[in-house]
Write a protein that holds these residues in place. Sequence first.
Motif, PDB file in Angstrom:
ATOM      1  N   PHE A 160       0.834  -1.199   0.000  1.00  0.00           N
ATOM      2  CA  PHE A 160       0.000   0.000   0.000  1.00  0.00           C
ATOM      3  C   PHE A 160       0.870   1.250   0.000  1.00  0.00           C
ATOM      4  O   PHE A 160       1.908   1.296   0.652  1.00  0.00           O
ATOM      5  CB  PHE A 160      -0.925   0.028   1.227  1.00  0.00           C
ATOM      6  CG  PHE A 160      -2.121  -0.864   1.089  1.00  0.00           C
ATOM      7  CD1 PHE A 160      -3.316  -0.362   0.584  1.00  0.00           C
ATOM      8  CD2 PHE A 160      -2.059  -2.191   1.472  1.00  0.00           C
ATOM      9  CE1 PHE A 160      -4.418  -1.183   0.451  1.00  0.00           C
ATOM     10  CE2 PHE A 160      -3.161  -3.016   1.348  1.00  0.00           C
ATOM     11  CZ  PHE A 160      -4.345  -2.513   0.829  1.00  0.00           C
ATOM     12  N   VAL A 161       0.401   2.257  -0.719  1.00  0.00           N
ATOM     13  CA  VAL A 161       1.037   3.564  -0.771  1.00  0.00           C
ATOM     14  C   VAL A 161       0.048   4.552  -0.146  1.00  0.00           C
ATOM     15  O   VAL A 161      -1.127   4.602  -0.537  1.00  0.00           O
ATOM     16  CB  VAL A 161       1.356   3.973  -2.224  1.00  0.00           C
ATOM     17  CG1 VAL A 161       1.918   5.382  -2.280  1.00  0.00           C
ATOM     18  CG2 VAL A 161       2.312   2.963  -2.853  1.00  0.00           C
ATOM     19  N   TYR A 162       0.547   5.321   0.811  1.00  0.00           N
ATOM     20  CA  TYR A 162      -0.311   6.264   1.527  1.00  0.00           C
ATOM     21  C   TYR A 162      -0.461   7.567   0.746  1.00  0.00           C
ATOM     22  O   TYR A 162       0.486   8.040   0.121  1.00  0.00           O
ATOM     23  CB  TYR A 162       0.232   6.502   2.938  1.00  0.00           C
ATOM     24  CG  TYR A 162      -0.204   5.399   3.879  1.00  0.00           C
ATOM     25  CD1 TYR A 162      -1.192   5.618   4.818  1.00  0.00           C
ATOM     26  CD2 TYR A 162       0.336   4.118   3.776  1.00  0.00           C
ATOM     27  CE1 TYR A 162      -1.628   4.596   5.656  1.00  0.00           C
ATOM     28  CE2 TYR A 162      -0.081   3.094   4.595  1.00  0.00           C
ATOM     29  CZ  TYR A 162      -1.064   3.340   5.539  1.00  0.00           C
ATOM     30  OH  TYR A 162      -1.504   2.317   6.349  1.00  0.00           O
ATOM     31  N   ALA A 163      -1.684   8.122   0.810  1.00  0.00           N
ATOM     32  CA  ALA A 163      -2.003   9.326   0.040  1.00  0.00           C
ATOM     33  C   ALA A 163      -2.582  10.419   0.936  1.00  0.00           C
ATOM     34  O   ALA A 163      -3.380  11.234   0.476  1.00  0.00           O
ATOM     35  CB  ALA A 163      -2.988   8.965  -1.070  1.00  0.00           C
ATOM     36  N   GLY A 164      -2.216  10.433   2.201  1.00  0.00           N
ATOM     37  CA  GLY A 164      -2.678  11.476   3.101  1.00  0.00           C
ATOM     38  C   GLY A 164      -3.812  11.022   3.994  1.00  0.00           C
ATOM     39  O   GLY A 164      -4.168   9.844   4.044  1.00  0.00           O
ATOM     40  N   GLU A 165      -4.362  11.978   4.713  1.00  0.00           N
ATOM     41  CA  GLU A 165      -5.449  11.702   5.650  1.00  0.00           C
ATOM     42  C   GLU A 165      -6.735  12.338   5.144  1.00  0.00           C
ATOM     43  O   GLU A 165      -6.713  13.371   4.472  1.00  0.00           O
ATOM     44  CB  GLU A 165      -5.102  12.243   7.042  1.00  0.00           C
ATOM     45  CG  GLU A 165      -3.925  11.522   7.665  1.00  0.00           C
ATOM     46  CD  GLU A 165      -3.551  12.047   9.038  1.00  0.00           C
ATOM     47  OE1 GLU A 165      -3.978  13.167   9.421  1.00  0.00           O
ATOM     48  OE2 GLU A 165      -2.812  11.328   9.744  1.00  0.00           O
ATOM     49  N   VAL A 166      -7.861  11.689   5.486  1.00  0.00           N
ATOM     50  CA  VAL A 166      -9.182  12.215   5.147  1.00  0.00           C
ATOM     51  C   VAL A 166     -10.050  12.145   6.394  1.00  0.00           C
ATOM     52  O   VAL A 166      -9.958  11.189   7.171  1.00  0.00           O
ATOM     53  CB  VAL A 166      -9.839  11.446   3.975  1.00  0.00           C
ATOM     54  CG1 VAL A 166      -9.060  11.639   2.686  1.00  0.00           C
ATOM     55  CG2 VAL A 166     -10.000   9.966   4.269  1.00  0.00           C
ATOM     56  N   GLN A 167     -10.888  13.145   6.586  1.00  0.00           N
ATOM     57  CA  GLN A 167     -11.793  13.157   7.730  1.00  0.00           C
ATOM     58  C   GLN A 167     -13.097  12.482   7.324  1.00  0.00           C
ATOM     59  O   GLN A 167     -13.839  13.009   6.505  1.00  0.00           O
ATOM     60  CB  GLN A 167     -12.054  14.594   8.201  1.00  0.00           C
ATOM     61  CG  GLN A 167     -12.940  14.664   9.438  1.00  0.00           C
ATOM     62  CD  GLN A 167     -12.300  13.981  10.652  1.00  0.00           C
ATOM     63  OE1 GLN A 167     -11.213  14.346  11.062  1.00  0.00           O
ATOM     64  NE2 GLN A 167     -12.977  12.980  11.208  1.00  0.00           N
ATOM     65  N   LEU A 168     -13.340  11.309   7.889  1.00  0.00           N
ATOM     66  CA  LEU A 168     -14.597  10.607   7.671  1.00  0.00           C
ATOM     67  C   LEU A 168     -15.519  10.902   8.854  1.00  0.00           C
ATOM     68  O   LEU A 168     -15.096  11.474   9.863  1.00  0.00           O
ATOM     69  CB  LEU A 168     -14.349   9.103   7.526  1.00  0.00           C
ATOM     70  CG  LEU A 168     -13.425   8.698   6.375  1.00  0.00           C
ATOM     71  CD1 LEU A 168     -13.212   7.187   6.365  1.00  0.00           C
ATOM     72  CD2 LEU A 168     -13.975   9.162   5.041  1.00  0.00           C
ATOM     73  N   ALA A 176      -5.005   4.906   1.749  1.00  0.00           N
ATOM     74  CA  ALA A 176      -3.901   4.190   1.110  1.00  0.00           C
ATOM     75  C   ALA A 176      -4.434   3.301  -0.004  1.00  0.00           C
ATOM     76  O   ALA A 176      -5.572   2.832   0.040  1.00  0.00           O
ATOM     77  CB  ALA A 176      -3.132   3.364   2.142  1.00  0.00           C
ATOM     78  N   PHE A 177      -3.575   3.065  -0.997  1.00  0.00           N
ATOM     79  CA  PHE A 177      -3.935   2.286  -2.180  1.00  0.00           C
ATOM     80  C   PHE A 177      -2.894   1.209  -2.434  1.00  0.00           C
ATOM     81  O   PHE A 177      -1.693   1.456  -2.292  1.00  0.00           O
ATOM     82  CB  PHE A 177      -3.975   3.192  -3.422  1.00  0.00           C
ATOM     83  CG  PHE A 177      -4.911   4.350  -3.293  1.00  0.00           C
ATOM     84  CD1 PHE A 177      -6.245   4.210  -3.601  1.00  0.00           C
ATOM     85  CD2 PHE A 177      -4.449   5.596  -2.868  1.00  0.00           C
ATOM     86  CE1 PHE A 177      -7.122   5.289  -3.491  1.00  0.00           C
ATOM     87  CE2 PHE A 177      -5.303   6.678  -2.751  1.00  0.00           C
ATOM     88  CZ  PHE A 177      -6.641   6.518  -3.055  1.00  0.00           C
ATOM     89  N   CYS A 178      -3.368   0.046  -2.860  1.00  0.00           N
ATOM     90  CA  CYS A 178      -2.458  -1.012  -3.299  1.00  0.00           C
ATOM     91  C   CYS A 178      -2.883  -1.447  -4.701  1.00  0.00           C
ATOM     92  O   CYS A 178      -3.814  -2.243  -4.860  1.00  0.00           O
ATOM     93  CB  CYS A 178      -2.479  -2.205  -2.349  1.00  0.00           C
ATOM     94  SG  CYS A 178      -1.313  -3.508  -2.838  1.00  0.00           S
ATOM     95  N   PRO A 179      -2.214  -0.918  -5.726  1.00  0.00           N
ATOM     96  CA  PRO A 179      -2.511  -1.379  -7.081  1.00  0.00           C
ATOM     97  C   PRO A 179      -2.079  -2.845  -7.230  1.00  0.00           C
ATOM     98  O   PRO A 179      -1.156  -3.311  -6.545  1.00  0.00           O
ATOM     99  CB  PRO A 179      -1.653  -0.478  -7.971  1.00  0.00           C
ATOM    100  CG  PRO A 179      -1.148   0.613  -7.096  1.00  0.00           C
ATOM    101  CD  PRO A 179      -1.189   0.113  -5.698  1.00  0.00           C
ATOM    102  N   ARG A 180      -2.727  -3.523  -8.122  1.00  0.00           N
ATOM    103  CA  ARG A 180      -2.430  -4.943  -8.350  1.00  0.00           C
ATOM    104  C   ARG A 180      -0.933  -5.188  -8.524  1.00  0.00           C
ATOM    105  O   ARG A 180      -0.383  -6.128  -7.979  1.00  0.00           O
ATOM    106  CB  ARG A 180      -3.198  -5.422  -9.586  1.00  0.00           C
ATOM    107  CG  ARG A 180      -3.010  -6.873  -9.920  1.00  0.00           C
ATOM    108  CD  ARG A 180      -3.766  -7.224 -11.185  1.00  0.00           C
ATOM    109  NE  ARG A 180      -5.189  -7.312 -10.974  1.00  0.00           N
ATOM    110  CZ  ARG A 180      -5.837  -8.443 -10.702  1.00  0.00           C
ATOM    111  NH1 ARG A 180      -5.183  -9.573 -10.600  1.00  0.00           N
ATOM    112  NH2 ARG A 180      -7.137  -8.452 -10.539  1.00  0.00           N
TER     113      ARG A 180
END
Length: 193
Positions: A160-168, A176-180
């Motif tokens: 996974f690569v982190y892309a910052g924080e989001v307020q839910l 975070a995203f993990c491309p195939r």
Amino acid sequence: MPLDFDRAEAPFTHAGRIRIRRLDLGADIAVMHCWFSMDYAGFWGLQGKTEAQVRAIYEALVASGHAMAYVGVLDGEPAFLFECYDPAHDELGRHYPVRGGDVGMHFFVGPPRVPVHGFTRLVFRSLMRFIFERLGAQRVVVEPDARNDKVHVLNRDMGFVYAGEVQLTHKLAALAFCPRENFVPIPEEEFAE
């Protein structure tokens, strides 16, 4: 393209002893409720819920058409739970540009009867492989609590690569995203008891 949860109906086994199946509302909710009431389950957000409330939450999730819950079984006993969802139909989808093939995921590892070194990583690899192979994900998306340091280590280990924080609504989340192509499944490793 909507997620096709029916693609995941065929039996799925990993590392020779882990089997993944859909959550069985009748058979699994009592076990899940017990897990969620444990001290370490705080980040899951269901501590203090009654068994009936947990059942209602999972009935709604399964009925949504946009999400599904799965149970990982080790040697015939439930060992972990994970949820997969379409981020385009979730609050998270308002915080990043959702792509076709994105699958959101949460996972929870139940308490072991006998501790197994490396088990959580094996669980994580198993469910990631399932999501890519059976659900046809192109990218797995996670939004764990920003304070959950343990899961951030695991996420990075999986690619996974982190892309910052989001307020839910209920938490400050780390997106975070993990491309195939980032996920490298290890061969069907066995693990010792």
